[in-house]
Design a protein around this motif. Structure first.
Motif, PDB file in Angstrom:
ATOM      1  N   VAL A 528      -7.178   5.735  -8.368  1.00  0.00           N
ATOM      2  CA  VAL A 528      -6.581   6.063  -9.666  1.00  0.00           C
ATOM      3  C   VAL A 528      -5.269   6.820  -9.490  1.00  0.00           C
ATOM      4  CG1 VAL A 528      -6.900   7.370 -11.801  1.00  0.00           C
ATOM      5  CG2 VAL A 528      -8.804   6.071 -10.848  1.00  0.00           C
ATOM      6  N   LEU A 529      -5.262   7.826  -8.635  1.00  0.00           N
ATOM      7  CA  LEU A 529      -4.062   8.651  -8.472  1.00  0.00           C
ATOM      8  C   LEU A 529      -2.916   7.873  -7.843  1.00  0.00           C
ATOM      9  CD1 LEU A 529      -5.644  12.064  -7.420  1.00  0.00           C
ATOM     10  CD2 LEU A 529      -5.057  11.215  -9.702  1.00  0.00           C
ATOM     11  N   HIS A 530      -3.226   6.913  -6.993  1.00  0.00           N
ATOM     12  CA  HIS A 530      -2.168   6.065  -6.425  1.00  0.00           C
ATOM     13  C   HIS A 530      -1.427   5.293  -7.512  1.00  0.00           C
ATOM     14  CE1 HIS A 530      -3.897   5.817  -2.043  1.00  0.00           C
ATOM     15  NE2 HIS A 530      -3.379   6.993  -2.340  1.00  0.00           N
ATOM     16  N   ASN A 531      -2.129   5.021  -8.624  1.00  0.00           N
ATOM     17  CA  ASN A 531      -1.532   4.206  -9.684  1.00  0.00           C
ATOM     18  C   ASN A 531      -0.856   5.030 -10.775  1.00  0.00           C
ATOM     19  OD1 ASN A 531      -2.334   1.703  -8.612  1.00  0.00           O
ATOM     20  ND2 ASN A 531      -4.379   1.896  -9.492  1.00  0.00           N
ATOM     21  N   MET A 532      -0.904   6.353 -10.678  1.00  0.00           N
ATOM     22  CA  MET A 532      -0.363   7.187 -11.753  1.00  0.00           C
ATOM     23  C   MET A 532       0.923   7.884 -11.329  1.00  0.00           C
ATOM     24  SD  MET A 532      -3.456   8.855 -13.959  1.00  0.00           S
ATOM     25  CE  MET A 532      -2.246   9.395 -15.162  1.00  0.00           C
ATOM     26  N   ARG A 540       4.962  16.229  -6.958  1.00  0.00           N
ATOM     27  CA  ARG A 540       6.202  15.955  -6.216  1.00  0.00           C
ATOM     28  C   ARG A 540       5.922  15.169  -4.925  1.00  0.00           C
ATOM     29  NH1 ARG A 540       6.538  20.996  -8.278  1.00  0.00           N
ATOM     30  NH2 ARG A 540       5.885  22.028  -6.335  1.00  0.00           N
ATOM     31  N   CYS A 541       5.152  14.085  -5.096  1.00  0.00           N
ATOM     32  CA  CYS A 541       4.846  13.203  -3.962  1.00  0.00           C
ATOM     33  C   CYS A 541       5.964  12.182  -3.809  1.00  0.00           C
ATOM     34  CB  CYS A 541       3.525  12.470  -4.190  1.00  0.00           C
ATOM     35  SG  CYS A 541       2.106  13.555  -4.443  1.00  0.00           S
ATOM     36  N   GLU A 542       6.637  12.181  -2.679  1.00  0.00           N
ATOM     37  CA  GLU A 542       7.741  11.245  -2.449  1.00  0.00           C
ATOM     38  C   GLU A 542       7.214   9.823  -2.360  1.00  0.00           C
ATOM     39  OE1 GLU A 542      10.039  12.287   0.922  1.00  0.00           O
ATOM     40  OE2 GLU A 542      10.572  14.289   0.183  1.00  0.00           O
ATOM     41  N   ARG A 543       8.026   8.903  -2.821  1.00  0.00           N
ATOM     42  CA  ARG A 543       7.667   7.495  -2.745  1.00  0.00           C
ATOM     43  C   ARG A 543       7.463   7.100  -1.282  1.00  0.00           C
ATOM     44  NH1 ARG A 543       5.547   3.670  -6.208  1.00  0.00           N
ATOM     45  NH2 ARG A 543       6.191   1.579  -5.594  1.00  0.00           N
ATOM     46  N   GLY A 544       6.350   6.430  -1.011  1.00  0.00           N
ATOM     47  CA  GLY A 544       6.019   6.054   0.357  1.00  0.00           C
ATOM     48  C   GLY A 544       5.098   7.031   1.040  1.00  0.00           C
ATOM     49  N   SER A 545       4.810   8.176   0.393  1.00  0.00           N
ATOM     50  CA  SER A 545       3.886   9.149   0.970  1.00  0.00           C
ATOM     51  C   SER A 545       2.447   8.669   0.751  1.00  0.00           C
ATOM     52  CB  SER A 545       4.087  10.524   0.342  1.00  0.00           C
ATOM     53  OG  SER A 545       3.811  10.489  -1.049  1.00  0.00           O
ATOM     54  N   ARG A 546       1.491   9.372   1.339  1.00  0.00           N
ATOM     55  CA  ARG A 546       0.090   8.949   1.295  1.00  0.00           C
ATOM     56  C   ARG A 546      -0.427   8.842  -0.134  1.00  0.00           C
ATOM     57  NH1 ARG A 546      -5.221  11.170   1.521  1.00  0.00           N
ATOM     58  NH2 ARG A 546      -6.630   9.894   2.789  1.00  0.00           N
ATOM     59  N   MET A 547      -0.047   9.757  -1.017  1.00  0.00           N
ATOM     60  CA  MET A 547      -0.543   9.739  -2.381  1.00  0.00           C
ATOM     61  C   MET A 547       0.417   9.078  -3.367  1.00  0.00           C
ATOM     62  SD  MET A 547      -3.570  10.756  -2.134  1.00  0.00           S
ATOM     63  CE  MET A 547      -3.944  10.740  -3.873  1.00  0.00           C
ATOM     64  N   ASN A 548       1.502   8.523  -2.864  1.00  0.00           N
ATOM     65  CA  ASN A 548       2.431   7.765  -3.703  1.00  0.00           C
ATOM     66  C   ASN A 548       2.945   6.579  -2.894  1.00  0.00           C
ATOM     67  OD1 ASN A 548       4.099   6.944  -5.779  1.00  0.00           O
ATOM     68  ND2 ASN A 548       5.653   8.508  -5.408  1.00  0.00           N
ATOM     69  N   PRO A 549       2.033   5.653  -2.558  1.00  0.00           N
ATOM     70  CA  PRO A 549       2.385   4.555  -1.653  1.00  0.00           C
ATOM     71  C   PRO A 549       3.424   3.612  -2.252  1.00  0.00           C
ATOM     72  CG  PRO A 549       0.206   4.218  -2.596  1.00  0.00           C
ATOM     73  CD  PRO A 549       0.628   5.593  -3.003  1.00  0.00           C
ATOM     74  N   ASP A 550       4.053   2.864  -1.350  1.00  0.00           N
ATOM     75  CA  ASP A 550       5.096   1.919  -1.766  1.00  0.00           C
ATOM     76  C   ASP A 550       4.538   0.713  -2.509  1.00  0.00           C
ATOM     77  OD1 ASP A 550       7.404   3.214  -0.856  1.00  0.00           O
ATOM     78  OD2 ASP A 550       7.017   2.577   1.200  1.00  0.00           O
TER      79      ASP A 550
END
Length: 557
Positions: A528-532, A540-550
């Motif tokens: 769920v969190l990956h999609n939000m 402040r999760c950068e794009r490509g990080s573990r919790m904000n995947p590409d």
């Protein structure tokens, strides 16, 4: 919410291949129960020959159970509803004609009747006789199978035909053993200590954890399961409707408003389908806490009218309670206007969506810490609010969206919208199928878990929007949480959501979890969190990080 339960052991083992550790454990469990029942009834001693014989019988039971399970879970997913109106005679011809169909699932040769030995075959289901016997004792119900009752709504005729093809190949004795097991597996823990110990040993083997409750807890749980409404009188606080009940109902209204607003903004739904979808969510009823009549002792007596409790006959009382529940259901055939109402007992720590009633049930059992009463409303919305959103979204998941606002199964969306929806679900299938559980070297089944994943994702997004509706009504912002003053309200919201699904697991329990329609809890949170994007922004999760995947973020609701 439909929380995972250890009582789902049969389905877990049935899904597994016959040579997996889960299936082998299950076969041993079935054999041990068979052996205990046989030696107890016959006063015979256990022997190696008897153990081998029942092990062979248990393999046949597991094979049939696995085959039936795969018919209802094609390719690891859930079947698509295909409702058809059939007369009893049409249904009979449909299943009679399936005897020569190619079998859609594999069946262990030991459970199969050889083609040349027709005497060991099952002769098929006689639907007219079955229905007449089923309703024989129903009050105020006389079946008219050539008249007003000539039409049956069959949800999945393809499944019934496949089942008939399966039954035409199963050895009659193996099928009898399977039907015996379906009943005994349910009742055996309520018979003697040996049967309970066998069940507990099996569960501990497949989960690698201790599951034996204290005797007092086992008995209390049994009474609660059998007479939950009576037990619930003890928690039915007259002040509840004006306190917690009112606040939770308002939270549900916020979730409903958030969902409707989101529907209006969707770009993949045409205007007519949007209007129909908003009508369905507006018509959705809710049952919160406990039924009002529970506070009236006379109503409670009427609820259990006809039940005779045998103080010295525990098992007999259990069977009578189940008989009363089934009789009440059959008696209601001529009362279609009556709402199904409460689908569980108020003490249940769970929440439910009922497709056929277009209703959400939220028992008082789950309106407790750690799901509710967390001090700050942002925490309550992140925890119980996400569960309310989950249940609402079930009405629009891959199965729920096939039911209209009145609970009728029909296509009420446009063809174009259905096509867009199905395409969007594939994103979730791909996403969750990529989650690997390194401990057991296996992946989540994204198709099997699709409905729950859709509900999880929509539920949290709706809960966040619902909280923002509440925040806009508050005279001032909520205070910081003592000890976590440096966390923003959005961060607290996501922490509350994640905390709901916090758990410890063993390697065995993870393997067991993969047979369930819910993803393992830590995957439910990550998925769920990956999609939000709101989560990535809050932390402040950068794009490509573990919790904000590409990878693409999957979104439907």
């Amino acid at each position: 919410m439909r929380l995972r339960t250890l009582s789902a052991a049969a389905g877990a083992a049935a899904e597994a291949s016959s040579h997996t550790p889960l299936a082998l454990s299950y076969v041993r469990y079935v054999a041990r129960v068979m052996l205990h029942a046989y030696t107890w009834n016959s006063s015979r001693a256990e022997t190696p020959a008897l153990r081998r014989a029942f092990l062979e019988q248990a393999r046949g039971v597991q094979s049939v159970e696995a085959a039936v399970y795969r018919l209802t879970h094609p390719e690891g997913g859930q079947p698509t509803f295909e409702p058809e109106d059939l007369t009893v005679d049409e249904l009979q011809r449909l299943t009679d004609g399936a005897a020569n169909d190619s079998l859609q699932v594999s069946l262990d040769p030991r459970a199969t009747c050889p083609p040349a030995e027709s005497a060991c075959r099952v002769q098929g289901v006689r639907w007219r006789a079955l229905l007449q016997r089923l309703f024989a004792d129903a009050r105020n119900v006389t079946l008219e199978l050539d008249g007003r009752d000539r039409l049956l709504l069959v949800n999945n005729a393809r499944y019934l035909r496949a089942l008939a093809a399966l039954l035409a190949r199963v050895d009659r004795t193996v099928l009898q053993n399977y039907l015996w097991w379906v009943m005994v597996e349910t009742l055996s823990p309520h018979t003697d200590r040996a049967m309970r110990d066998l069940k507990v040993s099996y569960l501990e083997e497949v989960t690698d954890s201790h599951t034996q409750p204290a005797r007092s807890l086992f008995c209390a749980s049994a009474v609660n399961r059998m007479m939950g409404m009576a037990v619930s009188v003890g928690v039915a606080d007259p002040a509840f409707p004006k306190t917690t009940g009112h606040k939770v109902s308002q939270m549900l209204e916020d979730v409903r408003s958030a969902f409707a607003a989101r529907v209006s903004r969707l770009d993949w739904m045409d205007a007519r389908t949007k209007a129909a979808t908003r009508e369905k969510v507006a018509a959705m009823t809710s049952f919160v806490g406990f039924p009002d009549w529970l506070l009236d002792s006379q109503s409670l007596e009427e609820y259990y009218q006809g039940l005779v409790v045998d103080e010295l006959g525990y098992l007999n009382t259990l069977l009578r309670i189940n008989q009363l529940l089934i009789s009440t259901m059959l008696d209601s055939l001529r009362s279609p206007e009556e709402s199904p109402g409460w689908v569980t007992d108020p003490t249940d720590v769970n929440a439910f969506h009922t497709f056929q009633a277009n209703a959400i049930t939220v028992p008082i059992g789950i309106l407790q810490f750690p799901f509710y009463d967390l001090g700050l409303e942002v925490l309550n919305y992140g925890a119980i609010g996400s569960i309310l959103g989950h249940e609402l979204t079930h009405g629009f998941d891959d199965q729920g969206r096939q039911f209209d606002k009145n609970g009728n199964m029909r296509q009420w969306w446009s063809n174009a919208t259905v096509s867009e929806y199905v395409n969007k679900t594939e994103c979730f299938v791909r996403q969750y199928s990529r989650y690997r559980l390194e401990e057991i070297n296996a992946k989540v089944d994204g198709r099997l878990t699709l409905g729950e994943n859709i509900a999880d994702n929509g539920g949290l997004r709706e809960a966040l929007a619902a909280y923002r509706l509440l925040a806009a009504r508050l005279p001032r912002a909520e205070p910081k949480l003592p000890g976590l003053e440096h966390h923003s309200l959005d961060q607290l919201f996501f922490l509350a959501f994640a905390n709901v699904w916090c758990e410890a697991w063993t390697v065995s329990s993870l393997r067991y979890d993969l047979t369930n329609e819910h993803s393992p809890n830590h995957v439910r949170v990550r998925g769920v969190l990956h999609n939000m994007q709101e989560f990535a922004d809050a932390w402040r999760c950068e794009r490509g990080s573990r919790m904000n995947p590409d990878s693409d973020k999957c979104v439907i609701w």
